[in-house]
Design a protein around this motif. Structure first.
Motif, short mmCIF file in Angstrom:
data_model
loop_
_atom_site.label_atom_id
_atom_site.label_comp_id
_atom_site.label_asym_id
_atom_site.label_seq_id
_atom_site.Cartn_x
_atom_site.Cartn_y
_atom_site.Cartn_z
N GLY A 160 2.01 -6.69 19.99
CA GLY A 160 0.63 -7.42 19.47
C GLY A 160 -0.51 -7.45 20.73
N ARG A 161 -1.16 -8.60 20.47
CA ARG A 161 -2.29 -8.49 21.42
C ARG A 161 -2.10 -8.50 22.94
NH1 ARG A 161 -7.47 -10.25 20.17
NH2 ARG A 161 -7.54 -11.93 21.51
N PRO A 162 -2.77 -7.49 23.38
CA PRO A 162 -2.36 -7.65 25.12
C PRO A 162 -3.46 -8.89 25.72
CG PRO A 162 -3.97 -5.69 24.39
CD PRO A 162 -3.49 -6.21 23.19
N ILE A 163 -3.00 -9.56 26.72
CA ILE A 163 -3.55 -10.48 27.51
C ILE A 163 -5.02 -10.31 27.72
CG2 ILE A 163 -3.66 -12.31 29.13
CD1 ILE A 163 -0.77 -12.21 28.98
N ASP A 164 -5.51 -9.02 28.15
CA ASP A 164 -6.88 -8.86 28.49
C ASP A 164 -7.52 -8.29 27.58
OD1 ASP A 164 -6.00 -6.25 28.14
OD2 ASP A 164 -5.72 -5.79 29.91
N GLY A 165 -7.10 -8.24 26.10
CA GLY A 165 -7.83 -7.84 25.33
C GLY A 165 -8.49 -6.42 25.13
N GLY A 166 -7.99 -5.44 26.06
CA GLY A 166 -8.11 -4.18 26.02
C GLY A 166 -9.46 -4.08 26.92
N ARG A 201 -13.94 -3.52 37.22
CA ARG A 201 -14.95 -2.71 37.57
C ARG A 201 -14.65 -1.23 38.08
NH1 ARG A 201 -16.15 -7.55 40.55
NH2 ARG A 201 -14.51 -7.62 42.03
N ASP A 202 -13.10 -1.13 38.38
CA ASP A 202 -12.58 0.11 38.82
C ASP A 202 -12.46 1.14 37.62
OD1 ASP A 202 -10.36 -1.03 37.78
OD2 ASP A 202 -9.44 -1.27 39.55
N GLY A 203 -12.63 0.63 36.35
CA GLY A 203 -12.64 1.52 35.24
C GLY A 203 -11.00 1.30 34.60
N ASN A 204 -10.15 0.79 35.39
CA ASN A 204 -8.90 0.78 34.89
C ASN A 204 -8.67 -0.70 34.08
OD1 ASN A 204 -7.86 3.01 36.04
ND2 ASN A 204 -7.51 1.98 38.24
N ARG A 205 -7.57 -0.84 33.28
CA ARG A 205 -7.43 -2.01 32.51
C ARG A 205 -7.13 -3.21 33.35
NH1 ARG A 205 -5.17 -1.46 27.28
NH2 ARG A 205 -4.79 -3.56 27.45
N LEU A 206 -7.56 -4.31 32.97
CA LEU A 206 -7.38 -5.73 33.61
C LEU A 206 -6.07 -5.89 34.04
CD1 LEU A 206 -9.48 -7.51 34.56
CD2 LEU A 206 -9.14 -8.98 32.56
N LEU A 207 -5.14 -5.79 32.95
CA LEU A 207 -3.64 -6.07 32.93
C LEU A 207 -2.97 -4.81 32.39
CD1 LEU A 207 -3.55 -9.54 32.22
CD2 LEU A 207 -3.62 -8.93 34.36
N GLY A 208 -3.42 -4.28 31.21
CA GLY A 208 -2.84 -3.26 30.10
C GLY A 208 -1.90 -3.67 29.18
N ASP A 209 -1.54 -2.89 28.33
CA ASP A 209 -0.77 -3.16 26.98
C ASP A 209 0.41 -3.96 27.31
OD1 ASP A 209 -3.07 -2.60 25.47
OD2 ASP A 209 -2.54 -0.32 25.14
#
Ligand code: CTP
Ligand code: K
Ligand code: MG
Length: 182
Positions: free
Chosen positions: A30-36, A40-48
């Motif tokens: 379901g929904r990842p916490i970081d909402g996708g 600023r480094d271009g990588n996901r905040l937390l990930g799926d």
């Protein structure tokens, strides 16, 4: 405190922090916490791999276990011959929520170091959840924490946890529940 006694107390007391991450594996999706969103480094905040469902279910499972253990503590203590701590409600929550938050913080650090979802980060993987579970509990219930986590117990937790983590994740991997054995 005897060595065996310290191991029994350490394992018992940390059970509500050991269960959440494993429960999250079963309930994740379901929904990842970081909402996708990305940092600023271009990588996901937390990930799926960090989802609302997994986090809520994991926290609930750990807290529920703590309350169940609290109810049977006197009976189990009689059988094993070791004085076991009970779990006040605030501790039930701080241990389980702390474990989930530690794992989430670790994913944040993994993404900042360019590691993709599922990548290993030795030591961080094995200790993230214990460190934050202990820290949150020390803040939420200082008196209980001081009485329960003597230096000996803390040392046992730091040694025992990586061993248990490697074993349980290895089993989860072999059972096909986890994609990686860490
Ligand atoms: N999980 C979840 N929510 C969490 C923690 C875990 O939904 N807060 C679920 C996800 O399905 C995740 C699985 O449990 O994929 C395994 O957890 P973990 O190994 O911590 O996540 P990874 O997918 O390996 O991601 P990361 O690299 O960020 O640790
Ligand atoms: K993890
Ligand atoms: Mg993983």
């Amino acid at each position: 405190m005897h060595a065996v006694e310290a191991v029994v107390v350490a394992f018992w007391t940390m059970l509500p922090a050991y269960v959440p991450n494993n429960a999250a594996v079963l309930a994740g999706g379901g929904r990842p916490i970081d909402g996708g969103r990305t940092w600023r480094d271009g990588n996901r905040l937390l990930g799926d791999g960090k989802t609302w469902r997994g986090t809520l279910f994991g926290t609930f499972a750990g807290a529920a276990l703590a309350l169940a253990l609290d109810a049977v503590a006197p009976a189990v203590a009689d059988v094993v011959g070791v004085t076991l701590p009970g779990f006040p409600p605030v501790v039930a929550l701080s241990l389980s929520l702390g474990a989930m938050l530690g794992d989430i913080l670790a994913s944040f650090l993994k993404r900042r170091s360019g590691r993709e979802r599922g990548a290993a980060f030795p030591l961080l993987d094995q200790l993230d959840f214990v460190v934050v579970a202990l820290a949150l509990t020390a803040v939420a219930a200082p008196g209980w924490f001081r009485d329960t986590f003597t230096l000996t117990v803390v040392v046992v937790v730091l040694v025992l946890t990586p061993v248990l983590h490697v074993l349980t994740n290895g089993v989860a991997y072999l059972l096909g529940l986890k994609d990686e054995p860490w």
